[in-house]
Design a protein around this motif. Structure first.
Motif, short mmCIF file in Angstrom:
data_model
loop_
_atom_site.label_atom_id
_atom_site.label_comp_id
_atom_site.label_asym_id
_atom_site.label_seq_id
_atom_site.Cartn_x
_atom_site.Cartn_y
_atom_site.Cartn_z
N ALA A 141 -50.68 -3.88 80.94
CA ALA A 141 -50.37 -5.28 80.62
C ALA A 141 -50.20 -5.47 79.12
CB ALA A 141 -51.46 -6.20 81.16
N ALA A 142 -51.07 -4.83 78.33
CA ALA A 142 -50.99 -4.98 76.87
C ALA A 142 -49.70 -4.37 76.32
CB ALA A 142 -52.21 -4.34 76.22
N TRP A 143 -49.23 -3.30 76.93
CA TRP A 143 -48.01 -2.63 76.45
C TRP A 143 -46.73 -3.20 77.05
CZ3 TRP A 143 -47.36 0.68 72.51
CH2 TRP A 143 -48.50 1.26 71.96
N SER A 144 -46.86 -4.09 78.03
CA SER A 144 -45.68 -4.57 78.74
C SER A 144 -44.74 -5.41 77.88
CB SER A 144 -46.10 -5.38 79.97
OG SER A 144 -46.75 -6.58 79.57
N THR A 145 -45.23 -5.94 76.78
CA THR A 145 -44.39 -6.78 75.91
C THR A 145 -43.65 -5.98 74.84
OG1 THR A 145 -46.29 -7.23 74.50
CG2 THR A 145 -45.84 -8.82 76.25
N VAL A 146 -44.01 -4.73 74.67
CA VAL A 146 -43.42 -3.94 73.59
C VAL A 146 -41.92 -3.67 73.77
CG1 VAL A 146 -43.50 -1.70 72.40
CG2 VAL A 146 -45.62 -2.92 72.91
N PRO A 147 -41.44 -3.22 74.94
CA PRO A 147 -40.01 -2.93 75.06
C PRO A 147 -39.10 -4.12 74.76
CG PRO A 147 -41.19 -1.98 76.92
CD PRO A 147 -42.16 -2.86 76.18
N SER A 148 -39.46 -5.32 75.23
CA SER A 148 -38.61 -6.48 74.95
C SER A 148 -38.65 -6.84 73.47
CB SER A 148 -39.04 -7.68 75.80
OG SER A 148 -40.39 -8.04 75.52
N GLY A 149 -39.79 -6.64 72.82
CA GLY A 149 -39.87 -6.89 71.38
C GLY A 149 -38.99 -5.94 70.59
N VAL A 150 -39.00 -4.68 70.99
CA VAL A 150 -38.14 -3.68 70.34
C VAL A 150 -36.67 -4.03 70.58
CG1 VAL A 150 -37.46 -1.24 70.38
CG2 VAL A 150 -39.88 -1.86 70.42
N TRP A 151 -36.34 -4.46 71.80
CA TRP A 151 -34.97 -4.85 72.12
C TRP A 151 -34.51 -5.99 71.22
CZ3 TRP A 151 -32.28 -9.14 73.69
CH2 TRP A 151 -30.98 -8.93 74.20
N ARG A 152 -35.36 -7.02 71.05
CA ARG A 152 -34.97 -8.16 70.21
C ARG A 152 -34.80 -7.76 68.75
NH1 ARG A 152 -38.71 -10.63 73.68
NH2 ARG A 152 -40.35 -10.41 72.14
N ILE A 153 -35.68 -6.91 68.25
CA ILE A 153 -35.57 -6.46 66.85
C ILE A 153 -34.28 -5.65 66.67
CG2 ILE A 153 -36.58 -4.93 65.11
CD1 ILE A 153 -39.34 -5.86 66.14
N ILE B 212 -29.83 -1.54 79.82
CA ILE B 212 -30.77 -1.51 78.70
C ILE B 212 -31.59 -2.80 78.66
CG2 ILE B 212 -30.95 -1.54 76.17
CD1 ILE B 212 -28.49 0.34 76.14
N PHE B 213 -30.92 -3.92 78.84
CA PHE B 213 -31.60 -5.22 78.84
C PHE B 213 -32.65 -5.28 79.95
CE2 PHE B 213 -31.93 -9.53 80.52
CZ PHE B 213 -32.39 -10.20 79.41
N VAL B 214 -32.26 -4.89 81.17
CA VAL B 214 -33.19 -4.92 82.29
C VAL B 214 -34.36 -3.98 82.04
CG1 VAL B 214 -33.44 -4.33 84.75
CG2 VAL B 214 -31.50 -5.69 83.98
N ALA B 215 -34.10 -2.79 81.52
CA ALA B 215 -35.18 -1.84 81.23
C ALA B 215 -36.14 -2.38 80.18
CB ALA B 215 -34.59 -0.51 80.76
N ALA B 216 -35.63 -3.15 79.21
CA ALA B 216 -36.49 -3.70 78.16
C ALA B 216 -37.32 -4.88 78.66
CB ALA B 216 -35.65 -4.14 76.96
N TYR B 217 -36.75 -5.71 79.53
CA TYR B 217 -37.44 -6.92 79.97
C TYR B 217 -38.19 -6.77 81.30
CZ TYR B 217 -36.03 -9.91 76.17
OH TYR B 217 -35.92 -10.47 74.93
N ALA B 218 -37.87 -5.79 82.11
CA ALA B 218 -38.54 -5.61 83.40
C ALA B 218 -40.05 -5.41 83.27
CB ALA B 218 -37.90 -4.46 84.18
#
Length: 196
Positions: A39-51, A164-170
């Motif tokens: 759960a703690a790591w679940s927000t990292v991929p979308s953050g990297v995608w936005r950056i 890529i978007f789905v992989a980052a936000y899923a």
């Protein structure tokens, strides 16, 4: 001559009964610790995608210029600040899940101003975590699936950018349900402590 009432006798040391110590909270089960970390790591991929989006890396469904058009003067600095702020808030919120399986979820660390060293109110922690789990579950499931179901797609296939978007936000879909499961575990451990 005046008389004064004699002072009440002081209780003898052996008559003072110290308060009974609270039983310790049982340790969290291994599954809860793992779920809290996911759960703690679940927000990292979308953050990297936005950056990556703000920095101009081709990430698919949106171009940098489209994203920056929402900010005054198409400013990449304001866009980057916005993205970093959203990422920091999401990371901090998801990181709090670890408190449900760590010692700092039982007692506030001493370095925290004003409340450091105090016991965490288990009921309040469960209430806050439950509301958080409900909020992020509804938010991400509605936004994610609602966005996928209502977005216009000219071709029936999925592009590399969409993948890529789905992989980052899923992974965000896991945050709420995992937080709910870890909260349930925290509640059960605290309830087990107060039972006779």
């Amino acid at each position: 001559m005046t008389t004064t009432d004699p002072a009440p006798p002081e209780p003898r040391p052996e008559s003072r009964v110290p308060p009974a110590p609270r039983p310790p909270v049982p340790p969290p089960p291994r599954w809860a610790v793992r779920a809290a970390h996911v759960a703690a790591w679940s927000t990292v991929p979308s953050g990297v995608w936005r950056i990556a989006l703000v920095l101009g890396v081709p990430v698919g469904v949106m171009k940098r210029e489209e994203f920056l058009a929402a900010f005054p003067d198409n400013s990449p600095l304001i866009g980057l600040a916005y993205v970093l702020l959203i990422g920091a808030v999401a990371e901090a919120a998801s990181y709090l899940t670890l408190g449900l399986v760590r010692p700092w979820g039982e007692r506030v660390p001493r370095w925290v101003p004003l409340i450091g060293g105090r016991s965490v109110n288990g009921g309040l922690a469960v209430l806050a975590a439950s509301l958080g789990a409900l909020t992020v579950t509804v938010l991400w499931w509605v936004l994610f699936f609602g966005g996928l179901l209502t977005s216009p797609s000219p071709d029936p296939g999925i592009s590399a950018g969409e993948a890529i978007f789905v992989a980052a936000y899923a992974p965000l879909l896991l945050w709420g349900p995992l937080l709910a499961a870890v909260t349930w575990s925290y509640h059960r451990r605290h309830r087990a402590r107060v039972r006779p």
